[in-house]
Enzyme design. Structure first.
Site, PDB file in Angstrom:
ATOM      1  N   LYS A  88      37.077 -11.555 -42.072  1.00 58.35           N
ATOM      2  CA  LYS A  88      37.142 -11.096 -43.463  1.00 58.35           C
ATOM      3  C   LYS A  88      35.706 -10.986 -43.954  1.00 58.35           C
ATOM      4  CE  LYS A  88      36.876 -12.730 -47.457  1.00 58.35           C
ATOM      5  NZ  LYS A  88      36.125 -11.613 -48.058  1.00 58.35           N
TER       6      LYS A  88
ATOM      7  N   GLY B   5      39.129  -7.786 -47.958  1.00 53.46           N
ATOM      8  CA  GLY B   5      39.742  -8.564 -49.026  1.00 53.46           C
ATOM      9  C   GLY B   5      38.769  -9.503 -49.685  1.00 53.46           C
ATOM     10  N   ASP B   6      39.307 -10.259 -50.639  1.00 51.69           N
ATOM     11  CA  ASP B   6      38.482 -11.242 -51.336  1.00 51.69           C
ATOM     12  C   ASP B   6      39.032 -12.651 -51.079  1.00 51.69           C
ATOM     13  OD1 ASP B   6      40.763 -11.153 -52.849  1.00 51.69           O
ATOM     14  OD2 ASP B   6      39.817 -10.414 -54.678  1.00 51.69           O
TER      15      ASP B   6
ATOM     16  N   VAL C 286      42.537 -13.146 -49.329  1.00 51.21           N
ATOM     17  CA  VAL C 286      42.589 -12.975 -47.875  1.00 51.21           C
ATOM     18  C   VAL C 286      41.899 -14.160 -47.182  1.00 51.21           C
ATOM     19  CG1 VAL C 286      41.690 -11.549 -45.981  1.00 51.21           C
ATOM     20  CG2 VAL C 286      42.865 -10.480 -47.901  1.00 51.21           C
ATOM     21  N   GLY C 287      40.774 -14.595 -47.739  1.00 48.76           N
ATOM     22  CA  GLY C 287      40.062 -15.743 -47.167  1.00 48.76           C
ATOM     23  C   GLY C 287      40.950 -16.980 -47.135  1.00 48.76           C
TER      24      GLY C 287
ATOM     25  N   GLU D 141      28.337 -22.545 -42.872  1.00 46.51           N
ATOM     26  CA  GLU D 141      26.923 -22.199 -43.104  1.00 46.51           C
ATOM     27  C   GLU D 141      26.788 -21.939 -44.592  1.00 46.51           C
ATOM     28  OE1 GLU D 141      24.540 -22.170 -40.790  1.00 46.51           O
ATOM     29  OE2 GLU D 141      25.937 -22.661 -39.187  1.00 46.51           O
TER      30      GLU D 141
ATOM     31  N   CYS E  92      19.699 -17.486 -47.700  1.00 49.26           N
ATOM     32  CA  CYS E  92      20.129 -18.891 -47.748  1.00 49.26           C
ATOM     33  C   CYS E  92      18.994 -19.831 -47.391  1.00 49.26           C
ATOM     34  CB  CYS E  92      21.307 -19.109 -46.811  1.00 49.26           C
ATOM     35  SG  CYS E  92      20.964 -18.583 -45.133  1.00 49.26           S
TER      36      CYS E  92
ATOM     37  N   GLU F 241      20.566 -24.064 -55.996  1.00 55.31           N
ATOM     38  CA  GLU F 241      20.289 -22.792 -55.333  1.00 55.31           C
ATOM     39  C   GLU F 241      20.372 -21.680 -56.384  1.00 55.31           C
ATOM     40  OE1 GLU F 241      23.234 -20.900 -52.675  1.00 55.31           O
ATOM     41  OE2 GLU F 241      21.600 -20.771 -51.236  1.00 55.31           O
TER      42      GLU F 241
HETATM   43  P1  NAD Z   1      30.647 -16.754 -51.557  1.00 54.95           P
HETATM   44  O1  NAD Z   1      30.827 -18.188 -51.227  1.00 54.95           O
HETATM   45  O2  NAD Z   1      30.926 -16.282 -52.908  1.00 54.95           O
HETATM   46  O3  NAD Z   1      31.573 -15.848 -50.587  1.00 54.95           O
HETATM   47  C1  NAD Z   1      31.534 -15.957 -49.186  1.00 54.95           C
HETATM   48  C2  NAD Z   1      32.817 -15.400 -48.587  1.00 54.95           C
HETATM   49  O4  NAD Z   1      33.924 -16.218 -48.980  1.00 54.95           O
HETATM   50  C3  NAD Z   1      33.154 -13.987 -49.067  1.00 54.95           C
HETATM   51  O5  NAD Z   1      33.700 -13.267 -47.975  1.00 54.95           O
HETATM   52  C4  NAD Z   1      34.221 -14.236 -50.131  1.00 54.95           C
HETATM   53  O6  NAD Z   1      35.101 -13.151 -50.305  1.00 54.95           O
HETATM   54  C5  NAD Z   1      34.959 -15.428 -49.556  1.00 54.95           C
HETATM   55  N1  NAD Z   1      35.659 -16.257 -50.531  1.00 54.95           N
HETATM   56  C6  NAD Z   1      35.379 -16.400 -51.849  1.00 54.95           C
HETATM   57  N2  NAD Z   1      36.238 -17.297 -52.394  1.00 54.95           N
HETATM   58  C7  NAD Z   1      37.063 -17.726 -51.412  1.00 54.95           C
HETATM   59  C8  NAD Z   1      38.135 -18.666 -51.355  1.00 54.95           C
HETATM   60  N3  NAD Z   1      38.518 -19.337 -52.432  1.00 54.95           N
HETATM   61  N4  NAD Z   1      38.755 -18.866 -50.170  1.00 54.95           N
HETATM   62  C9  NAD Z   1      38.347 -18.202 -49.056  1.00 54.95           C
HETATM   63  N5  NAD Z   1      37.344 -17.301 -49.053  1.00 54.95           N
HETATM   64  C10 NAD Z   1      36.688 -17.070 -50.212  1.00 54.95           C
HETATM   65  O7  NAD Z   1      29.150 -16.410 -51.091  1.00 54.95           O
HETATM   66  P2  NAD Z   1      28.341 -15.069 -51.287  1.00 54.95           P
HETATM   67  O8  NAD Z   1      28.009 -14.896 -52.735  1.00 54.95           O
HETATM   68  O9  NAD Z   1      29.015 -13.956 -50.562  1.00 54.95           O
HETATM   69  O10 NAD Z   1      26.998 -15.395 -50.468  1.00 54.95           O
HETATM   70  C11 NAD Z   1      25.939 -16.118 -50.994  1.00 54.95           C
HETATM   71  C12 NAD Z   1      25.991 -17.567 -50.547  1.00 54.95           C
HETATM   72  O11 NAD Z   1      26.051 -17.645 -49.122  1.00 54.95           O
HETATM   73  C13 NAD Z   1      24.759 -18.352 -50.929  1.00 54.95           C
HETATM   74  O12 NAD Z   1      25.129 -19.612 -51.413  1.00 54.95           O
HETATM   75  C14 NAD Z   1      23.996 -18.492 -49.613  1.00 54.95           C
HETATM   76  O13 NAD Z   1      23.130 -19.585 -49.555  1.00 54.95           O
HETATM   77  C15 NAD Z   1      25.100 -18.598 -48.641  1.00 54.95           C
HETATM   78  N6  NAD Z   1      24.647 -18.227 -47.302  1.00 54.95           N
HETATM   79  C16 NAD Z   1      24.465 -19.197 -46.339  1.00 54.95           C
HETATM   80  C17 NAD Z   1      23.979 -18.856 -45.085  1.00 54.95           C
HETATM   81  C18 NAD Z   1      23.754 -19.885 -44.005  1.00 54.95           C
HETATM   82  O14 NAD Z   1      23.625 -19.500 -42.846  1.00 54.95           O
HETATM   83  N7  NAD Z   1      23.700 -21.175 -44.309  1.00 54.95           N
HETATM   84  C19 NAD Z   1      23.689 -17.527 -44.799  1.00 54.95           C
HETATM   85  C20 NAD Z   1      23.893 -16.575 -45.795  1.00 54.95           C
HETATM   86  C21 NAD Z   1      24.367 -16.926 -47.039  1.00 54.95           C
END
Ligand code: NAD
Length: 472
Positions: free
Chosen positions: A170, A201-202, A205-206, A244, A278, A377
């Site tokens: 996803k 999806g959002d 789907v997660g 991650e 990140c 962050e």
């Molecule tokens: P996010 O947590 O908003 O979303 C990440 C993913 O989770 C997306 O695909 C989203 O659709 C899904 N998602 C959202 N809510 C969910 C739920 N309740 N259940 C299941 N899935 C769900 O993150 P973002 O805004 O896409 O990315 C930025 C964040 O990612 C920052 O905090 C960054 O530090 C982190 N990040 C970490 C790494 C690493 O390797 N440690 C790398 C890149 C980004």
């Protein structure tokens, strides 16, 4: 307008049937680029079912055949690389030159490097009278963010597939270009049906993936707040998780270090991809007596950060992904102003292009260690400088957040730098500007996550050891 309205399930593209969509804007011009159509839990059911059916065949073809398919994926993605670099640059705001190198070339290389592990990785080992075989975990749910879309997808898919797992991905609904290319790459590479399925999806789907009983592992990259929810969902039936998450990484500048180099590198790291990284170094920890010199160098470095359209070759810092991200970052800046920290560059009133989700590169000094600016962050171009009196205090400051993703140490000599690096609770520590190593494990301590990606550590995440005791 582009319509991203297809899943890939069992090797076939399927139209997304649900009515919900997310509008994607060009980060720099705010012009609409297209709509992502969001799937639902029923699509997850279908994708997991075929991923489960595909498992035995995928394991049977053997690791060398899987490695060959990984290389074919790399070739296919490479062929689409220029368009993809441009699209990701327009989605997330990264300057095009960097987008080609970091958003496309690096992940293509990672597909190949993971394939190469097939030649050396010890899938079978012996311990006393036991033969230990590392077997694939099973069906993997991969949930990824938008900031380095293909890179983060690759960090999961390449090792999971090499290990013999099948995958339901996803991708982020906010950066659709990478997964669209991935679908085409699966077709070009001839990946067997069901081995890699992609469901648009959002959160819905997660969540359906993280709670599905036939998913054995959830590999998640994203924010710590969402990661916590996903880990709790996955815990219901003891799925393996790999997380991650976010970071608040520090550079520790030791007395006698090359201040000019340290500050140039810190500013480059903090403002890479407009701070949407990140592992960005977002805290600079400097000896108190060096603060005046440091302040001048920071101001100079920020002034060199040319802001503008990501397609322009002179641009070093582009816009943020969205207006929402910009508002979040501006709220942090307002908070720092309220706290009265020493503004060195940028700030709430700094000039930015009239259109696009721009935030000026912003630096505050003399930041209080327990402030939001030093602890949270921000995910935008904001750097916090903190002062210390003793090296012990510098180490305590660096370790003084709930995160532990990356860090940097700058020292007069490498050995002194390494000694301090070994005192830091971070998954990746660079000494004196040492370069990124894709074969090294990447991941975090504390709230930055669980598990590692990259190299053999990244492959081991997708393998379960089975020990068979033999009567000998
Ligand atoms: P996010 O947590 O908003 O979303 C990440 C993913 O989770 C997306 O695909 C989203 O659709 C899904 N998602 C959202 N809510 C969910 C739920 N309740 N259940 C299941 N899935 C769900 O993150 P973002 O805004 O896409 O990315 C930025 C964040 O990612 C920052 O905090 C960054 O530090 C982190 N990040 C970490 C790494 C690493 O390797 N440690 C790398 C890149 C980004």
């Amino acid at each position: 307008m582009i319509q991203w309205n297809e899943h890939l399930i069992n090797g076939t593209r399927r139209r997304v049937s649900d009515g919900r969509t997310v509008r994607i804007l060009d980060a720099a011009t705010e012009a609409p680029r297209g709509d992502v159509h969001l799937g639902n839990a029923a699509d997850v059911e279908d994708a997991v079912a075929v991923a489960r059916l595909a498992l035995p065949g995928w394991q049977r073809i053997g690791v060398d055949a899987r490695a060959a398919l990984l290389r074919a994926m790399a070739d296919a993605l490479e062929g689409m690389g220029q368009d993809l670099a441009r699209d990701i640059s327009r989605e997330v705001g990264m300057p095009l030159k960097l987008s080609q190198r970091i958003q496309v070339d690096a992940p293509v290389a990672a597909w190949r490097a993971t394939a190469a592990l097939a030649e050396t990785f010890p899938f079978v080992s012996e311990a006393g009278n036991s033969r230990i075989t590392l077997v694939p975990v099973g069906v993997v749910a991969a949930i990824t963010p938008w900031n380095y879309p293909l890179h983060q997808i690759t960090g999961k898919l390449a090792p999971a597939l090499l290990a013999g797992c099948t995958v339901v991905l996803k991708p982020s609904e906010l950066a659709p270009a990478a997964s669209a290319c991935l679908m085409a790459a699966c077709e070009q590479a001839g990946l067997p049906p069901g081995v890699l399925n992609i469901v648009q999806g959002d959160a819905e789907v997660g969540q359906a993936l993280a709670t599905h009983p036939d998913v054995q592992m959830v590999s998640f990259t994203g924010s710590t707040a969402v990661g916590r929810k996903v880990a709790a969902q996955a815990a219901g039936d003891m799925k393996r998780v790999s997380m991650e998450l976010g970071g608040k990484s520090a550079a520790v500048v030791l007395p006698g270090a090359d201040l000019a180099r340290a500050i140039k590198a810190t500013v480059a790291s903090c403002f890479l991809n407009s701070g949407q990284t990140c592992s960005a170094i977002t805290r600079l920890i400097v000896p108190r007596q060096d603060y005046p010199a440091c302040r001048a160098l920071l101001a100079e470095a920020a002034a060199g950060m040319v802001m503008g359209d990501p397609a322009d070759a002179a641009t070093r810092i582009g816009p943020l992904l969205s207006a929402l991200q910009r508002e979040r970052v501006l709220a942090h800046i307002a908070d720092a102003e309220q706290a009265g920290f020493d503004r060195i560059a940028g700030g709430p009133d700094a000039l930015v292009p009239a259109r696009g989700h721009f935030v000026a590169p912003t630096i505050y000094g003399n930041v209080a260690p327990d402030s939001r600016l030093a602890q949270e962050e921000i995910f935008g171009p904001v750097l916090a400088a903190l002062c210390y009196d003793t090296v012990e205090e510098a180490i305590a400051l660096a370790n003084g957040t709930r995160y532990g993703l990356a860090a940097a140490v700058w020292a007069a000599d490498d050995a002194a730098g390494e000694a301090v690096a070994n005192a830091l609770r971070a998954g990746q520590v660079d000494v004196n500007g040492a370069r990124f190593n894709a074969a090294a494990p990447f991941g975090g301590f504390g709230m930055s996550g669980v598990g590692r990606e990259g190299g053999i550590h990244g492959l081991e995440e997708f393998l379960e050891p089975r020990a068979v005791q033999l009567p000998r």
